[in-house]
Design an enzyme around this catalytic site. Sequence first.
Site, PDB file in Angstrom:
ATOM      1  N   GLU A  40      36.094  39.255  41.398  1.00 28.46           N
ATOM      2  CA  GLU A  40      37.450  40.366  41.057  1.00 28.46           C
ATOM      3  C   GLU A  40      37.068  40.194  40.035  1.00 28.46           C
ATOM      4  OE1 GLU A  40      41.682  40.227  41.539  1.00 28.46           O
ATOM      5  OE2 GLU A  40      40.748  39.194  43.502  1.00 28.46           O
ATOM      6  N   ASP A  44      37.202  42.592  36.882  1.00 34.10           N
ATOM      7  CA  ASP A  44      38.145  43.053  35.701  1.00 34.10           C
ATOM      8  C   ASP A  44      37.364  42.976  34.630  1.00 34.10           C
ATOM      9  OD1 ASP A  44      40.833  43.966  35.238  1.00 34.10           O
ATOM     10  OD2 ASP A  44      40.545  41.039  34.729  1.00 34.10           O
ATOM     11  N   ASP A 113      40.889  45.315  44.739  1.00 28.92           N
ATOM     12  CA  ASP A 113      40.489  43.779  44.656  1.00 28.92           C
ATOM     13  C   ASP A 113      39.086  44.071  44.821  1.00 28.92           C
ATOM     14  OD1 ASP A 113      42.633  43.088  43.828  1.00 28.92           O
ATOM     15  OD2 ASP A 113      43.251  42.082  44.833  1.00 28.92           O
ATOM     16  N   GLU A 116      37.262  45.554  42.095  1.00 28.38           N
ATOM     17  CA  GLU A 116      36.295  45.002  41.636  1.00 28.38           C
ATOM     18  C   GLU A 116      35.395  43.630  41.897  1.00 28.38           C
ATOM     19  OE1 GLU A 116      40.095  44.231  38.107  1.00 28.38           O
ATOM     20  OE2 GLU A 116      41.388  44.370  39.975  1.00 28.38           O
TER      21      GLU A 116
END
Length: 224
Positions: A40, A44, A113, A116
Amino acid sequence: MSDYSKLEKCLDYQFKNKNLIIEALTHKSFKKPYNNERLEFLGDAVLNLIVGEYLYLKFPKSNEGELSKIRASLVNETGFTRLANEIKLGEYIFISTAEERNKGRTKASILSDAFEAIMGAIYLESGLNTLKPIILRILEESYDKINLDVLFSDYKTALQEITQARFASIPEYKIEGSYGPDHKKEFEVSIWIDGKNYGKASGKSKKLAQQAAAKIAIDKLKEE
């Protein structure tokens, strides 16, 4: 091992290492030696880069501040949840029994989450050139029309004009709290109009959370 072929078809990408997709779909509540938090973190960073480049090329006349605000309206929990729903990600995630009871498969934080993490996993396995068209396709399928009018709206100002006309009052924003690691902190804000709560929203800053909450309130007021 579960069948991820439908998810891979939605992504238009087939994982060579199936352990990577399993890790990306595993929420920390599932109590395995691994979870999707590291992927994650990677996802991101990569999403910020790809979406940033996309907006830079799409809006050549926009300045840095405008581009940052447009990106922030897409690269956030609400935006990623929308993209996660586009590929039905909630059907595949691994969560605890307690999270199942709490409707974890539809929770924005968990879906965001996981989205990502999936993007981070694709990047790790196949690189930026493979990931970029996947992200941009999902983005454009999820948002019918990405333009400045939609993404760069000042919802707080618009809402205040509505409430002053209808209630002779202005909205009140309350900071409900913040959560997440320092590198990725989210703020939660509730919005109140004339003593009534019109919902909550989160964002990477208090201002972004307030803008998101204002949009929710505008949508609800339109229905009243």
